[in-house]
Design a protein around this motif. Sequence first.
Motif, short mmCIF file in Angstrom:
data_model
loop_
_atom_site.label_atom_id
_atom_site.label_comp_id
_atom_site.label_asym_id
_atom_site.label_seq_id
_atom_site.Cartn_x
_atom_site.Cartn_y
_atom_site.Cartn_z
N PHE A 156 37.20 -81.87 -3.80
CA PHE A 156 38.59 -81.86 -4.24
C PHE A 156 38.74 -81.11 -5.56
O PHE A 156 38.06 -81.43 -6.53
N GLN A 157 39.61 -80.12 -5.55
CA GLN A 157 40.00 -79.48 -6.80
C GLN A 157 41.12 -80.28 -7.46
O GLN A 157 41.33 -80.21 -8.66
N SER A 158 41.84 -81.04 -6.65
CA SER A 158 42.85 -81.99 -7.14
C SER A 158 42.28 -83.40 -6.93
O SER A 158 41.28 -83.56 -6.22
N HIS A 159 42.85 -84.38 -7.54
CA HIS A 159 42.49 -85.78 -7.31
C HIS A 159 41.01 -86.09 -7.53
O HIS A 159 40.33 -86.62 -6.65
N PRO A 160 40.47 -85.75 -8.70
CA PRO A 160 39.05 -86.06 -8.95
C PRO A 160 38.81 -87.57 -9.04
O PRO A 160 39.70 -88.33 -9.41
N ASP A 161 37.63 -87.96 -8.67
CA ASP A 161 37.22 -89.37 -8.74
C ASP A 161 35.94 -89.44 -9.57
O ASP A 161 35.55 -88.47 -10.22
N LYS A 162 35.26 -90.54 -9.52
CA LYS A 162 34.00 -90.69 -10.24
C LYS A 162 33.00 -89.64 -9.75
O LYS A 162 33.01 -89.27 -8.58
N PRO A 163 32.11 -89.18 -10.61
CA PRO A 163 31.16 -88.14 -10.21
C PRO A 163 30.03 -88.64 -9.30
O PRO A 163 29.36 -87.85 -8.67
N ARG A 164 29.82 -89.96 -9.26
CA ARG A 164 28.72 -90.50 -8.45
C ARG A 164 29.15 -91.77 -7.72
O ARG A 164 29.95 -92.54 -8.22
N TRP A 165 28.55 -91.97 -6.56
CA TRP A 165 28.72 -93.22 -5.82
C TRP A 165 27.89 -94.28 -6.54
O TRP A 165 26.76 -94.02 -6.94
N GLU A 166 28.44 -95.44 -6.71
CA GLU A 166 27.76 -96.47 -7.49
C GLU A 166 27.25 -97.63 -6.65
O GLU A 166 26.91 -98.67 -7.18
N GLY A 167 27.18 -97.44 -5.35
CA GLY A 167 26.74 -98.51 -4.47
C GLY A 167 25.23 -98.65 -4.42
O GLY A 167 24.48 -97.90 -5.03
N THR A 168 24.82 -99.64 -3.69
CA THR A 168 23.41 -99.97 -3.50
C THR A 168 23.16 -100.16 -2.00
O THR A 168 24.10 -100.20 -1.22
N PRO A 169 21.89 -100.31 -1.58
CA PRO A 169 21.63 -100.54 -0.16
C PRO A 169 22.31 -101.79 0.39
O PRO A 169 22.51 -101.91 1.58
N TYR A 170 22.69 -102.71 -0.48
CA TYR A 170 23.32 -103.95 -0.02
C TYR A 170 24.81 -104.02 -0.35
O TYR A 170 25.45 -105.06 -0.20
N SER A 171 25.42 -102.91 -0.77
CA SER A 171 26.85 -102.88 -1.07
C SER A 171 27.68 -103.05 0.20
O SER A 171 27.30 -102.58 1.27
N THR A 172 28.82 -103.69 0.06
CA THR A 172 29.74 -103.83 1.17
C THR A 172 30.31 -102.46 1.52
O THR A 172 30.60 -101.66 0.65
N GLY A 173 30.48 -102.21 2.80
CA GLY A 173 31.00 -100.93 3.26
C GLY A 173 29.86 -100.01 3.69
O GLY A 173 28.71 -100.43 3.83
N PHE A 174 30.17 -98.74 3.90
CA PHE A 174 29.14 -97.77 4.28
C PHE A 174 28.11 -97.68 3.16
O PHE A 174 28.46 -97.51 2.00
N THR A 175 26.84 -97.77 3.52
CA THR A 175 25.81 -97.77 2.48
C THR A 175 24.93 -96.53 2.48
O THR A 175 24.46 -96.13 1.43
N HIS A 176 24.66 -95.95 3.65
CA HIS A 176 23.73 -94.83 3.68
C HIS A 176 23.87 -94.02 4.95
O HIS A 176 24.49 -94.47 5.91
N ILE A 177 23.27 -92.84 4.93
CA ILE A 177 23.16 -92.00 6.12
C ILE A 177 21.67 -91.95 6.46
O ILE A 177 20.85 -91.65 5.59
N ALA A 178 21.31 -92.25 7.70
CA ALA A 178 19.92 -92.19 8.12
C ALA A 178 19.70 -90.88 8.87
O ALA A 178 20.46 -90.53 9.77
N LEU A 179 18.65 -90.17 8.47
CA LEU A 179 18.30 -88.89 9.09
C LEU A 179 16.90 -88.98 9.67
O LEU A 179 15.97 -89.42 8.99
N THR A 180 16.74 -88.54 10.92
CA THR A 180 15.42 -88.44 11.52
C THR A 180 14.80 -87.13 11.08
O THR A 180 15.45 -86.08 11.16
#
Length: 145
Positions: free
Chosen positions: A70-94
């Motif tokens: 986004f060039q508009s509507h900036p948010d925090k620069p980093r995701w602050e979650g953990t492996p046990y955070s509520t919601g989407f936590t990670h992407i698994a890649l084979t």
Amino acid sequence: MISAIRHTGLVVTDLDRALHFWCDLLGFKVVKQMAESGPHIDAMMGLQDVRVTTAKLAAPDGCLLELLCFQSHPDKPRWEGTPYSTGFTHIALTVDDLDQLVSKLTQEGVSFPAPPQCSPDGYAKVIYVKGPEGVLLELVEVLAA
């Protein structure tokens, strides 16, 4: 009813850095990149004056990841979650060769919270790593089918 998962969206703060990580280091391919703005995207997001560059990336199996910068509507620069955070936590890649990929990522300055671990049943070797925006990735090498 759904017929498929279309893609996963990931907001990034630096598109060039994200493309380097996802394409050059992990092997995704850019299939479409475009700048989006105007009434349609504003209405879809429920915002005003949206300006966003999107890049659709394909994994070797065809699954899609959409990077949004986004060039508009900036948010925090980093995701602050953990492996046990509520919601989407990670992407698994084979991956084909976990040790080789870990070595490649380490050479690029990527750090890991722990070394690769084998599952108790010997099926897979797994490691967590954070991507450029702090998003967790689970890298999995299948050892036995």
